[in-house]
Scaffold this motif. Sequence first.
Motif, PDB file in Angstrom:
ATOM      1  N   THR A   1       0.837  -1.208   0.000  1.00 46.68           N
ATOM      2  CA  THR A   1       0.000   0.000   0.000  1.00 46.68           C
ATOM      3  C   THR A   1       0.871   1.257   0.000  1.00 46.68           C
ATOM      4  O   THR A   1       0.602   2.209  -0.727  1.00 46.68           O
TER       5      THR A   1
ATOM      6  N   PHE B   1       1.241   4.291  -2.652  1.00 52.45           N
ATOM      7  CA  PHE B   1       1.118   5.691  -2.251  1.00 52.45           C
ATOM      8  C   PHE B   1       2.257   6.539  -2.809  1.00 52.45           C
ATOM      9  O   PHE B   1       2.043   7.676  -3.235  1.00 52.45           O
TER      10      PHE B   1
ATOM     11  N   ASN C   1      -5.458   5.679  -2.902  1.00 51.36           N
ATOM     12  CA  ASN C   1      -4.157   5.576  -2.232  1.00 51.36           C
ATOM     13  C   ASN C   1      -3.274   6.739  -2.658  1.00 51.36           C
ATOM     14  O   ASN C   1      -2.071   6.691  -2.488  1.00 51.36           O
TER      15      ASN C   1
ATOM     16  N   SER D   1      -7.546   7.585   1.559  1.00 48.88           N
ATOM     17  CA  SER D   1      -7.151   6.229   1.925  1.00 48.88           C
ATOM     18  C   SER D   1      -7.688   5.867   3.312  1.00 48.88           C
ATOM     19  O   SER D   1      -8.223   4.770   3.511  1.00 48.88           O
TER      20      SER D   1
ATOM     21  N   ARG E   1      -5.301  -0.096   2.383  1.00 48.46           N
ATOM     22  CA  ARG E   1      -5.427   1.360   2.495  1.00 48.46           C
ATOM     23  C   ARG E   1      -4.597   1.818   3.685  1.00 48.46           C
ATOM     24  O   ARG E   1      -4.352   1.042   4.620  1.00 48.46           O
TER      25      ARG E   1
END
Length: 143
Positions: free
Chosen positions: A78, A82, A91, A97, A109
């Motif tokens: 995740t 990001f 994200n 998120s 998330r």
Amino acid sequence: MSTTEFASHGWWERYKETVNEDPEMEVRGHDKFDTNFYIEIGDERFLIEMDGGKVEEVVPNPALNNRWEFGVEGDRETWEEFVAETPPAFNHEIIASNYRAAVRNEENRLELTGDNKKIFQNLRAFQRALDLMREAHNDGGGS
């Protein structure tokens, strides 16, 4: 794309430099963003110590004597989404998120933890600090 592995010592050094040289962070931090926060990437935790809107130190594996007001947690995959140059929807920024994690119980998330009041008192500077992770990761091309 960065040649330094995400969340390695070299990566955090580049992140620190990116934040400390960012003119927008000076505006958002107003020299008052002194709140420490942590970033948890899978099983690894890093304490980001802020002083006047600048990263003073990144402490890997903070211990009992370290203090923080809030943090962001997520698995490595995740976080890698990001910081991608073009992150996928939801994200791409922390509130989107977190909403998906906290309200919709979606997996993969980023989730905010800690003192909500401190998060929102420092939200603009905190968001900028997180967005600069993307810029540091993509050698200045992401944010």
